[in-house]
Design an enzyme around this catalytic site. Structure first.
Site, PDB file in Angstrom:
ATOM      1  N   ARG A   1       0.846  -1.214   0.000  1.00  0.00           N
ATOM      2  CA  ARG A   1       0.000   0.000   0.000  1.00  0.00           C
ATOM      3  C   ARG A   1       0.873   1.253   0.000  1.00  0.00           C
ATOM      4  NH1 ARG A   1      -2.549  -3.650  -0.928  1.00  0.00           N
ATOM      5  NH2 ARG A   1      -4.489  -4.377  -0.036  1.00  0.00           N
TER       6      ARG A   1
ATOM      7  N   SER B   1     -10.917  -0.896   3.465  1.00  0.00           N
ATOM      8  CA  SER B   1     -10.108  -1.094   4.678  1.00  0.00           C
ATOM      9  C   SER B   1      -9.642   0.256   5.199  1.00  0.00           C
ATOM     10  CB  SER B   1      -8.871  -1.938   4.360  1.00  0.00           C
ATOM     11  OG  SER B   1      -9.270  -3.134   3.761  1.00  0.00           O
TER      12      SER B   1
ATOM     13  N   GLU C   1      -5.026   3.411   6.268  1.00  0.00           N
ATOM     14  CA  GLU C   1      -4.732   3.209   4.847  1.00  0.00           C
ATOM     15  C   GLU C   1      -5.381   4.364   4.063  1.00  0.00           C
ATOM     16  OE1 GLU C   1      -5.424  -0.823   3.271  1.00  0.00           O
ATOM     17  OE2 GLU C   1      -6.292   0.117   1.499  1.00  0.00           O
TER      18      GLU C   1
HETATM   19  C1  LIG Z   1     -15.496  -0.734  -0.800  1.00  0.00           C
HETATM   20  C2  LIG Z   1     -14.032  -0.427  -1.020  1.00  0.00           C
HETATM   21  C3  LIG Z   1     -13.132  -1.482  -1.192  1.00  0.00           C
HETATM   22  C4  LIG Z   1     -11.774  -1.225  -1.417  1.00  0.00           C
HETATM   23  N1  LIG Z   1     -10.928  -2.291  -1.594  1.00  0.00           N
HETATM   24  C5  LIG Z   1      -9.609  -2.078  -1.819  1.00  0.00           C
HETATM   25  C6  LIG Z   1      -8.711  -3.190  -2.024  1.00  0.00           C
HETATM   26  O1  LIG Z   1      -9.114  -4.347  -2.032  1.00  0.00           O
HETATM   27  N2  LIG Z   1      -7.398  -2.916  -2.229  1.00  0.00           N
HETATM   28  C7  LIG Z   1      -6.921  -1.637  -2.264  1.00  0.00           C
HETATM   29  O2  LIG Z   1      -5.710  -1.478  -2.452  1.00  0.00           O
HETATM   30  N3  LIG Z   1      -7.731  -0.574  -2.065  1.00  0.00           N
HETATM   31  C8  LIG Z   1      -9.060  -0.761  -1.846  1.00  0.00           C
HETATM   32  N4  LIG Z   1      -9.900   0.304  -1.643  1.00  0.00           N
HETATM   33  C9  LIG Z   1      -9.343   1.670  -1.637  1.00  0.00           C
HETATM   34  C10 LIG Z   1      -9.456   2.412  -2.981  1.00  0.00           C
HETATM   35  O3  LIG Z   1     -10.338   1.784  -3.856  1.00  0.00           O
HETATM   36  C11 LIG Z   1      -8.118   2.561  -3.696  1.00  0.00           C
HETATM   37  O4  LIG Z   1      -7.170   3.148  -2.852  1.00  0.00           O
HETATM   38  C12 LIG Z   1      -8.218   3.387  -4.989  1.00  0.00           C
HETATM   39  O5  LIG Z   1      -7.006   3.307  -5.714  1.00  0.00           O
HETATM   40  C13 LIG Z   1      -8.523   4.855  -4.720  1.00  0.00           C
HETATM   41  O6  LIG Z   1      -8.799   5.487  -5.940  1.00  0.00           O
HETATM   42  P1  LIG Z   1      -9.593   6.829  -6.060  1.00  0.00           P
HETATM   43  O7  LIG Z   1      -9.477   7.269  -7.485  1.00  0.00           O
HETATM   44  O8  LIG Z   1     -10.951   6.679  -5.509  1.00  0.00           O
HETATM   45  O9  LIG Z   1      -8.699   7.759  -5.101  1.00  0.00           O
HETATM   46  P2  LIG Z   1      -9.105   9.111  -4.334  1.00  0.00           P
HETATM   47  O10 LIG Z   1      -9.766   8.732  -3.048  1.00  0.00           O
HETATM   48  O11 LIG Z   1      -9.807  10.056  -5.222  1.00  0.00           O
HETATM   49  O12 LIG Z   1      -7.658   9.704  -4.000  1.00  0.00           O
HETATM   50  C14 LIG Z   1      -6.751   9.045  -3.137  1.00  0.00           C
HETATM   51  C15 LIG Z   1      -5.469   9.904  -3.039  1.00  0.00           C
HETATM   52  O13 LIG Z   1      -4.840  10.010  -4.303  1.00  0.00           O
HETATM   53  C16 LIG Z   1      -4.728  11.379  -4.736  1.00  0.00           C
HETATM   54  N5  LIG Z   1      -4.999  11.381  -6.194  1.00  0.00           N
HETATM   55  C17 LIG Z   1      -6.157  11.046  -6.827  1.00  0.00           C
HETATM   56  N6  LIG Z   1      -5.981  11.039  -8.160  1.00  0.00           N
HETATM   57  C18 LIG Z   1      -4.690  11.403  -8.396  1.00  0.00           C
HETATM   58  C19 LIG Z   1      -3.883  11.584  -9.575  1.00  0.00           C
HETATM   59  N7  LIG Z   1      -4.362  11.379 -10.811  1.00  0.00           N
HETATM   60  N8  LIG Z   1      -2.582  11.974  -9.424  1.00  0.00           N
HETATM   61  C20 LIG Z   1      -2.069  12.171  -8.177  1.00  0.00           C
HETATM   62  N9  LIG Z   1      -2.778  12.031  -7.042  1.00  0.00           N
HETATM   63  C21 LIG Z   1      -4.065  11.626  -7.134  1.00  0.00           C
HETATM   64  C22 LIG Z   1      -5.756  12.134  -3.904  1.00  0.00           C
HETATM   65  O14 LIG Z   1      -5.356  13.479  -3.703  1.00  0.00           O
HETATM   66  C23 LIG Z   1      -5.723  11.337  -2.604  1.00  0.00           C
HETATM   67  O15 LIG Z   1      -4.641  11.725  -1.800  1.00  0.00           O
HETATM   68  C24 LIG Z   1     -11.283   0.104  -1.445  1.00  0.00           C
HETATM   69  C25 LIG Z   1     -12.194   1.171  -1.277  1.00  0.00           C
HETATM   70  C26 LIG Z   1     -13.561   0.903  -1.073  1.00  0.00           C
HETATM   71  C27 LIG Z   1     -14.517   2.048  -0.926  1.00  0.00           C
END
Ligand SMILES: Cc1cc2nc3c(=O)[nH]c(=O)nc-3n(C[C@H](O)[C@H](O)[C@H](O)COP(=O)(O)OP(=O)(O)OC[C@H]3O[C@@H](n4cnc5c(N)ncnc54)[C@H](O)[C@@H]3O)c2cc1C
Length: 337
Positions: free
Chosen positions: A162, A237, A333
């Site tokens: 992570r 998580s 996380e």
């Molecule tokens: C139900 C559920 C299940 C999940 N299961 C998992 C799992 O199994 N494994 C896992 O690893 N994660 C899991 N996650 C966490 C999540 O899905 C991941 O971390 C995902 O990659 C986040 O993507 P996002 O676009 O929504 O990020 P965001 O929440 O929009 O952003 C996260 C961070 O990244 C930054 N950011 C966003 N886009 C960019 C960009 N283009 N360039 C630079 N910085 C950026 C933001 O400023 C923030 O700091 C889960 C989440 C949920 C809700």
């Protein structure tokens, strides 16, 4: 380019927290992104992807920049592999489904993870024995200050559990524009020995699973196990699984012989954070609309009207109770703002 003022972010974060952005800009092209960066580079930009890995505890008194860069392309194809470049604003799971339609192997165990492509490398998303780093070739990113576009190789991303360079040395310096992956067109490495994949496949009556079958099994397990953010606000998580040394693990084993653990490095052991939270008596615990999920202790949920501050308070309580009982520090996380 969409520009809104004093705009609610409730529909832009999977916790469903109702905070406001002073300015909200969504960009669909690199040109628009550059224009925004040129105008706002001195301002404290808040970068938003799918909003599935963040807890918003306050209004954002600056510009929220939503990365909506869409597009995907095949860069190169051989008989064995395919090289694809996907733009940051594409939804991760939709891309997983697209690769499966083409019978390209590598993403199947990562099915149904929410969020966007551009965010996936930041915490090296992982599930069911696979991490994004396993198939990632390069990350293209723009420097927020200089607007220089740079390509990071897999090695340069310094991936860990992570973790990546974008959470450490280069934190806040770059916006990810696209990610290039290499996937297998044949001789797929089907991984079924993690979690309950094998059991799910058996229940589905499948003996010799294809990558699509593995994906279906992962989707089935995740739907049964994890709350759907559309129904119950959450960010997956909330904490990372903590790592302890052998000495610490032995002490814990003397008191809790059943404690689950697995070795992750020389003398280092990972303990499931969900087990610790459950053992601390907090599974299903609820304060107002902020709660620890009743089936998944690692997931904090918003039952409707919880504020980010209330979820954060609950997270801190969980950390305190786990530390009091096990002397183990839980690290979030989820990104907290
Ligand atoms: C139900 C559920 C299940 C999940 N299961 C998992 C799992 O199994 N494994 C896992 O690893 N994660 C899991 N996650 C966490 C999540 O899905 C991941 O971390 C995902 O990659 C986040 O993507 P996002 O676009 O929504 O990020 P965001 O929440 O929009 O952003 C996260 C961070 O990244 C930054 N950011 C966003 N886009 C960019 C960009 N283009 N360039 C630079 N910085 C950026 C933001 O400023 C923030 O700091 C889960 C989440 C949920 C809700």
């Amino acid at each position: 380019m969409t520009i809104l003022h004093n705009s609610s972010l409730k529909n832009y974060n999977t916790f469903g927290i109702d905070v406001k952005a002073k300015t909200f800009i969504s960009v669909e092209t690199i040109e628009d992104l550059k224009t925004v960066l040129q105008k706002n580079y001195a301002e404290d930009l808040f970068i938003l992807g799918g909003g599935s890995n963040m807890l918003l505890t306050r209004d954002i008194d600056s510009t929220v920049l939503h990365i909506g860069l869409k597009g995907k392309q095949i860069i190169k194809e051989t008989e064995a592999d395919v090289l694809i470049e996907i733009n940051a604003g594409e939804n991760w799971h939709e891309i997983v489904l697209w690769t499966l339609e083409n019978n390209w192997g590598g993403f199947e165990n990562l099915s149904l993870i929410p969020g966007n492509i551009g965010t996936a490398p930041i915490q090296n998303i992982g599930a069911y024995g696979t991490e994004i780093k396993d198939n990632l070739v390069a990350v293209k990113a723009i420097n927020i200050q200089t607007l220089e576009i740079r390509e990071f190789s897999n090695e340069e991303c310094s991936f860990g559990y992570r973790d990546s360079i974008f959470k450490n040395k280069e934190k806040g310096k770059y916006i990810i524009l696209s990610v290039t992956f290499k996937l297998k067109k044949k001789e797929h490495l089907v991984k079924t020995n993690y979690g309950t994949i094998a059991q799910a496949l058996e229940e589905m009556g499948i003996k010799d699973p294809s990558i699509k079958d593995v994906s279906d099994a992962v989707i089935k397990i995740r739907k049964e196990k994890l709350p759907d953010p559309q129904i119950l606000g959450n960010s997956g998580s909330f904490f990372k699984n903590p790592v302890v040394d052998k000495d610490h693990l032995e002490k814990l084993k003397n008191i809790y012989p059943e404690i689950p653990s697995y070795e992750v490095g020389k003398g280092e052991y990972k303990i499931p954070a969900g087990w610790l939270i459950e053992k601390a008596g907090l599974k299903g615990y609820r304060e107002g609309d902020a709660g620890v999920h009743k089936n998944q202790a690692l997931v904090l949920v918003n039952y409707g009207a919880a504020t980010g501050a209330e979820i954060l308070e609950l997270a801190q309580k969980v950390q305190r109770e786990v530390f009091r009982k096990f002397k183990v520090e839980l690290q979030p996380e989820v990104n907290i703002f």
